[in-house]
Design an enzyme around this catalytic site. Structure first.
Site, mmCIF file in Angstrom:
data_model
loop_
_atom_site.group_PDB
_atom_site.id
_atom_site.type_symbol
_atom_site.label_atom_id
_atom_site.label_comp_id
_atom_site.label_asym_id
_atom_site.label_seq_id
_atom_site.Cartn_x
_atom_site.Cartn_y
_atom_site.Cartn_z
ATOM 1 N N CYS A 182 0.833 -1.214 0.000
ATOM 2 C CA CYS A 182 0.000 0.000 0.000
ATOM 3 C C CYS A 182 0.862 1.256 0.000
ATOM 4 C CB CYS A 182 -0.940 -0.013 1.193
ATOM 5 S SG CYS A 182 -0.099 -0.296 2.752
ATOM 6 N N GLU A 236 -3.694 3.902 -8.159
ATOM 7 C CA GLU A 236 -2.826 2.894 -7.539
ATOM 8 C C GLU A 236 -2.709 1.676 -8.474
ATOM 9 O OE1 GLU A 236 -4.502 0.768 -4.184
ATOM 10 O OE2 GLU A 236 -2.623 1.010 -3.101
HETATM 11 P P1 NAD Z 1 -9.851 -5.344 -1.855
HETATM 12 O O1 NAD Z 1 -10.504 -4.059 -1.505
HETATM 13 O O2 NAD Z 1 -10.194 -5.968 -3.154
HETATM 14 O O3 NAD Z 1 -10.170 -6.444 -0.764
HETATM 15 C C1 NAD Z 1 -9.857 -6.245 0.593
HETATM 16 C C2 NAD Z 1 -10.789 -7.088 1.429
HETATM 17 O O4 NAD Z 1 -12.114 -6.574 1.289
HETATM 18 C C3 NAD Z 1 -10.850 -8.550 1.011
HETATM 19 O O5 NAD Z 1 -10.953 -9.363 2.147
HETATM 20 C C4 NAD Z 1 -12.122 -8.606 0.196
HETATM 21 O O6 NAD Z 1 -12.718 -9.877 0.141
HETATM 22 C C5 NAD Z 1 -12.996 -7.621 0.943
HETATM 23 N N1 NAD Z 1 -14.102 -7.030 0.181
HETATM 24 C C6 NAD Z 1 -14.193 -6.832 -1.147
HETATM 25 N N2 NAD Z 1 -15.381 -6.266 -1.453
HETATM 26 C C7 NAD Z 1 -16.039 -6.094 -0.288
HETATM 27 C C8 NAD Z 1 -17.320 -5.572 0.061
HETATM 28 N N3 NAD Z 1 -18.173 -5.107 -0.861
HETATM 29 N N4 NAD Z 1 -17.668 -5.531 1.358
HETATM 30 C C9 NAD Z 1 -16.820 -5.988 2.317
HETATM 31 N N5 NAD Z 1 -15.613 -6.535 2.038
HETATM 32 C C10 NAD Z 1 -15.227 -6.581 0.755
HETATM 33 O O7 NAD Z 1 -8.295 -5.114 -1.697
HETATM 34 P P2 NAD Z 1 -7.132 -6.139 -2.017
HETATM 35 O O8 NAD Z 1 -7.028 -6.205 -3.512
HETATM 36 O O9 NAD Z 1 -7.313 -7.382 -1.240
HETATM 37 O O10 NAD Z 1 -5.868 -5.386 -1.387
HETATM 38 C C11 NAD Z 1 -5.204 -4.381 -2.043
HETATM 39 C C12 NAD Z 1 -5.614 -3.027 -1.527
HETATM 40 O O11 NAD Z 1 -5.405 -2.956 -0.119
HETATM 41 C C13 NAD Z 1 -4.778 -1.918 -2.111
HETATM 42 O O12 NAD Z 1 -5.592 -0.843 -2.467
HETATM 43 C C14 NAD Z 1 -3.844 -1.537 -0.965
HETATM 44 O O13 NAD Z 1 -3.346 -0.241 -1.038
HETATM 45 C C15 NAD Z 1 -4.733 -1.749 0.207
HETATM 46 N N6 NAD Z 1 -3.924 -1.886 1.424
HETATM 47 C C16 NAD Z 1 -3.859 -0.835 2.296
HETATM 48 C C17 NAD Z 1 -3.067 -0.922 3.441
HETATM 49 C C18 NAD Z 1 -2.944 0.229 4.408
HETATM 50 O O14 NAD Z 1 -2.339 0.048 5.459
HETATM 51 N N7 NAD Z 1 -3.488 1.395 4.130
HETATM 52 C C19 NAD Z 1 -2.358 -2.099 3.689
HETATM 53 C C20 NAD Z 1 -2.443 -3.155 2.789
HETATM 54 C C21 NAD Z 1 -3.239 -3.038 1.658
#
Ligand code: NAD
Length: 509
Positions: A300, A403
């Protein structure tokens, strides 16, 4: 350890933990977990849904409303967290390997993750153990005793991403338990394995039944249900902006507390004076490489936006591209591999799309921009992509604004300090950024003007469990780690005690 592994194998796809029992999905559905290095399934987990989520929330609710954990003295909670840290150290190799196979990172990266997870448990144990139980407030009268105490929020829902599966989980689980909450966690559907293993460790450490629950399954069913569930008091989400927005909207209906850790578009600002000595130049290039390409850029806080002073651009970018081409890509479990594949076909397709759009918009490809040749360490079926440097980029390009979450570095240039700051702040996100300079005054000036939750001076990527982590702008709401990361999991209660009650006679009759 041997026993626990056997138990896990026997358990197979019973990966939903609710009220102390390991269960299969109520629908019977399962999901294969793929190794990103060859796209082959290597294990199977339960594909839970709303019904399984309701079961887990009910268990967490019971454990909070009638269980012992919220009332366990702080010393007992801290001791349990420390035991979990010890178990993580004991299982470091196994968990590091699991993280590597699940998320595609190198085993060494996996081990470092587990060390950081143990650090988080130790930090929150020490933080709560060393705290005063409340704050006495001067009520302005000797006949009043007034105190503000902290209480757990209640049932916490945690939704986590795939890039740092256990680390992101630990930044939620450790403070939530330290504060006396119960929880239901939903790991990313593609990388659930180490979070399942963490539940085992919490049980082994002696956490009472029903306090820790997990539902493996997709976001649009399990995650969405957690966010809207009336019996959940708080939802803490780490992931992308689109899903985070949906979680916040769903949570608003029941006015639950919401914490969002979202994406970033993180600037790495390099002033020419940082490159005046050979050592300075080498360090800045080396760290720019690390900032952008560690874990194939699926971080991230990845420094995917290099903003370099015009006078050193050519030399800097040439060296960066030379070294980027030498990064050894391969299966994370192979010796000598420095960088693993992307986590999924979808993530690689997204990266390819961003690179194509950048080239169409006029960026110059300095290296990468394609899938690598297959090799024994790098099966053709794996989701590999070469570290890519795109020169001559500008703000109007999608690849600069959005991103990517892949191994792509864009290069922009500046001539003045003001211009550098304006470029670095020109993003809807605000998670992290760095400034490289040999001028101490400039370092502090620029750091003070950057609108990002973490600012590094002459470094990139380190974080400390005792320092808050989180974002400005669309990078999120709230903070993890540090005292604020504990406060997210607490309610404050003001207890006002009248020591000499008498009538107030506001009403005469
Ligand atoms: P994502 O948003 O696709 O998924 C994250 C989680 O949310 C997963 O468990 C997914 O199943 C769930 N999810 C998806 N749709 C949902 C909904 N409608 N309702 C509830 N839950 C839902 O993200 P990803 O692809 O798994 O991870 C990458 C993203 O995470 C990037 O944008 C990255 O920057 C971010 N990230 C941020 C940090 C931080 O500390 N700010 C740390 C790690 C990752």
């Amino acid at each position: 350890m041997a026993n626990r592994t056997e138990t896990r194998t026997e358990r197979a796809h019973r990966t939903i933990h609710a009220g102390g029992e390991w269960l299969a999905a109520s629908s019977g559905a399962t999901r294969e977990i793929l190794d990103p290095a060859d796209a082959l399934p290597f294990t199977v987990v339960a594909e839970g849904d709303e019904k399984d989520t309701d079961l887990a929330v009910a268990a967490a609710r019971r454990a909070f409303d009638a269980g012992e954990w919220p009332h366990t003295p702080v010393a007992g909670r801290a001791a349990l967290l420390r035991r979990v840290a010890e178990l993580l150290v004991r299982d470091r190799e196994e968990l590091g390997l699991l993280e590597s196979r699940d998320a595609g990172k190198t085993v060494e990266e996996g081990r470092v993750d587990i060390d950081c997870v143990a650090d988080a448990f130790r930090y929150f144990a020490d933080l709560v153990a060393g705290e005063a139980p409340g704050r006495v407030v001067d009520a302005g009268s000797p006949e009043v005793h007034s105190v503000v105490v902290h209480e757990p929020v209640g049932v916490c829902a945690m939704i986590t991403p795939w890039n740092y599966p256990l680390l992101q989980a630990s930044w939620k689980v450790a403070p939530a338990l330290a504060a006396g909450n119960t929880f239901v966690i939903k790991p990313s559907e593609i990388t659930p394995l180490t979070t399942i293993a963490l539940i085992d460790l919490l049980v082994e450490a002696g956490l009472p039944t029903g306090v820790a629950n997990i539902v493996t399954g997709p976001g649009h069913t399990v995650g969405a249900r957690l966010a809207e569930h009336p019996d959940v008091d708080l939802v803490s989400f780490t992931g992308g902006l689109t899903s985070g927005t949906k979680v916040a909207q769903a949570a608003a209906v029941t006015v639950k507390k919401v914490a969002l850790e979202l994406g970033g578009k993180n600037p790495n600002v390099v002033f020419a004076d940082a490159c005046e000595t050979e050592e300075g130049f080498d360090t800045a290039v080396d760290q720019a490489l690390n900032a952008a390409f560690i874990h194939s850029g699926q971080v991230c806080s990845a420094g995917g936006r290099l903003i370099v002073e015009e006078s050193v651009r050519e030399r800097f970018v040439a060296e960066l591209a030379r070294r980027a081409q030498k990064i050894r890509l391969g299966r994370g479990t192979e010796d000598g591999v420095e960088c693993g594949p992307l986590v999924s076909a979808q993530q690689r397709a997204k990266t390819e799309d961003y690179v194509a759009s950048a080239l169409a918009e006029g960026a110059e490809l300095r290296c990468g921009g394609k899938r690598p040749e297959p090799s024994p360490q790098r099966p053709e079926s794996g989701y590999f992509y070469e570290p890519t440097v795109l020169d001559h980029c500008h703000r109007e390009m999608r690849v600069v604004r959005e991103e990517v979450f892949g191994p792509v570095l864009t290069v922009e240039t500046f001539r003045t300090e003001d211009e550098a700051v304006a470029l670095a702040n020109d993003t809807e996100y605000g998670l992290a950024g760095a400034v490289w300079t040999a001028d101490a005054g400039r370092a502090r000036r620029v750091a003070g003007r950057l609108r990002h939750g973490t600012v590094w001076i002459n470094d990139f990527h380190p974080y400390l469990p005792q320092a808050e982590w989180g974002g400005f702008g669309k990078s999120g709401v709230g903070r993890e780690l540090g005292p604020a990361g504990l406060a997210e999991y607490r309610e404050s209660k003001h207890v006002y005690q009248n020591l000499a009650p008498k009538p107030v006679r506001w009403f005469a009759g």
